[in-house]
Design an enzyme around this catalytic site. Structure first.
Site, PDB file in Angstrom:
ATOM      1  N   ASP A  98      41.270   3.300  39.358  1.00  0.00           N
ATOM      2  CA  ASP A  98      40.621   4.336  38.558  1.00  0.00           C
ATOM      3  C   ASP A  98      41.382   4.392  37.236  1.00  0.00           C
ATOM      4  OD1 ASP A  98      39.781   6.723  37.328  1.00  0.00           O
ATOM      5  OD2 ASP A  98      39.477   7.749  39.239  1.00  0.00           O
ATOM      6  N   VAL A  99      40.738   4.000  36.156  1.00  0.00           N
ATOM      7  CA  VAL A  99      41.439   3.855  34.881  1.00  0.00           C
ATOM      8  C   VAL A  99      41.998   5.175  34.355  1.00  0.00           C
ATOM      9  CG1 VAL A  99      40.133   1.805  34.222  1.00  0.00           C
ATOM     10  CG2 VAL A  99      39.303   4.071  33.513  1.00  0.00           C
TER      11      VAL A  99
ATOM     12  N   THR B 115      22.204  -4.728  29.891  1.00  0.00           N
ATOM     13  CA  THR B 115      23.054  -4.487  31.052  1.00  0.00           C
ATOM     14  C   THR B 115      22.258  -3.680  32.078  1.00  0.00           C
ATOM     15  OG1 THR B 115      23.874  -2.424  30.111  1.00  0.00           O
ATOM     16  CG2 THR B 115      25.111  -4.441  29.594  1.00  0.00           C
TER      17      THR B 115
ATOM     18  N   ASN C 234      37.445  -2.535  29.594  1.00  0.00           N
ATOM     19  CA  ASN C 234      35.988  -2.494  29.512  1.00  0.00           C
ATOM     20  C   ASN C 234      35.387  -1.273  30.208  1.00  0.00           C
ATOM     21  OD1 ASN C 234      33.112  -3.735  29.431  1.00  0.00           O
ATOM     22  ND2 ASN C 234      33.516  -3.496  31.614  1.00  0.00           N
TER      23      ASN C 234
ATOM     24  N   ASP D 198      37.937  -2.355  39.382  1.00  0.00           N
ATOM     25  CA  ASP D 198      36.825  -1.404  39.368  1.00  0.00           C
ATOM     26  C   ASP D 198      37.048  -0.374  40.467  1.00  0.00           C
ATOM     27  OD1 ASP D 198      34.035  -0.294  39.144  1.00  0.00           O
ATOM     28  OD2 ASP D 198      33.727  -2.126  37.983  1.00  0.00           O
TER      29      ASP D 198
ATOM     30  N   LYS E 114      34.380   6.237  21.740  1.00  0.00           N
ATOM     31  CA  LYS E 114      34.367   4.845  21.306  1.00  0.00           C
ATOM     32  C   LYS E 114      34.956   4.687  19.907  1.00  0.00           C
ATOM     33  CE  LYS E 114      32.716   2.789  24.943  1.00  0.00           C
ATOM     34  NZ  LYS E 114      33.548   1.812  25.686  1.00  0.00           N
TER      35      LYS E 114
ATOM     36  N   TYR F 123      30.421  10.339  23.885  1.00  0.00           N
ATOM     37  CA  TYR F 123      30.467   8.881  23.961  1.00  0.00           C
ATOM     38  C   TYR F 123      30.847   8.287  22.610  1.00  0.00           C
ATOM     39  CZ  TYR F 123      29.063   4.047  24.775  1.00  0.00           C
ATOM     40  OH  TYR F 123      29.057   2.675  24.881  1.00  0.00           O
TER      41      TYR F 123
END
Length: 259
Positions: free
Chosen positions: A57-58, A188, A80, A37, A155, A151
């Protein structure tokens, strides 16, 4: 509980929410877990589960390269980490008014991050020839979301790229499987912030899932249970598949036709 014994897993966005639940469950099932993360709170999660924390950092190729150099073996990757776009910008996020900057910011994390993670994992898993890549997509990747165009697009792309990765690995004689999970309304921290803790909490929650056949939110543990199955050898013949965790939302209407 040793379904993942002797396996090493990397979970991105694991400092909270679905990622945290997956990291905890993987550790409980015997895996060595790397909590990944940009949030330093991930260190506390790693400490609790007896895992390792790594700031990553992805969006950054160099961060992925450093991570692969630090991890001696990789058996499981869960991509994720993701954002809605509303965290940094209140919008608009519809297809007519969304800014190019907001569009790119969402895709950089959700799609570029998944691409880079998959690419790194394939290379890391190739020497031992096996592995499982699990990409967290969304119900929003299967239907249009007018107020969250970036978004939904990102996805949907994650869903498709998962199948491409699965086919690539299979045709190159690599027993690395790739599947996607598509959660809908999962309780969440993001949802908790919108619901609040006031006296009308129950009413707000009911209104948010009124169209869901099971009439409730899903839990992060329910998503983690699916991830354990896909990470384990129990799913050795499962690749290029998608799994919906949505309370029946995509099945259609639960209403009885009238007249």
């Amino acid at each position: 509980m040793t379904r993942l014994a002797n396996k090493t897993a990397l979970v991105t966005g694991a400092a909270r929410g679905i990622g945290e639940a997956i990291a905890r469950r993987f550790a409980a099932e015997g895996a060595t877990v790397w909590v990944i993360d940009i949030d330093p709170a991930g260190q506390a999660i790693a400490d609790v589960i007896g895992g390792h924390f790594l700031h990553l950092d992805v969006r950054e190729e160099s961060d992925w390269a450093a991570a692969m150099a630090a991890i001696p073996r990789l058996d499981i990757l869960v991509n994720n980490a993701g954002i809605t776009g509303f965290e940094a910008s209140p919008g608009p996020h519809d297809p007519e008014h969304a800014s190019l900057a907001d569009w790119r910011a969402v895709h950089a994390v959700n799609l570029d991050g998944t691409f880079l993670g998959c690419r790194a994992a394939i290379a890391a898993m190739r020497p031992h020839g096996t592995g499982s890549i699990i990409n967290i997509s969304s119900r929003s990747g299967l239907v249009g979301i007018p107020a969250a165009a970036a978004y939904a697009s990102s996805k949907a792309a994650v869903r498709n790229h998962s199948k491409t990765v699965a086919l690539w690995c299979a045709q190159t004689d690599l027993a690395v499987r790739c599947n996607s999970i598509h959660p809908a309304a999962i309780l969440t921290p993001m949802w908790e912030a919108m619901i609040g803790t006031g006296p009308d909490r129950a009413a707000i929650m009911a209104a948010l899932v009124v169209d869901t056949p099971l009439k409730r939110f899903g839990t992060v543990d329910e998503v983690a249970a699916m991830a354990v199955y896909l990470a384990s050898d129990e799913s050795a013949y499962v690749t290029g598949s998608e799994f919906h965790i949505d309370g029946g939302l995509l099945a259609g209407s639960a209403a009885t036709p009238g007249g």
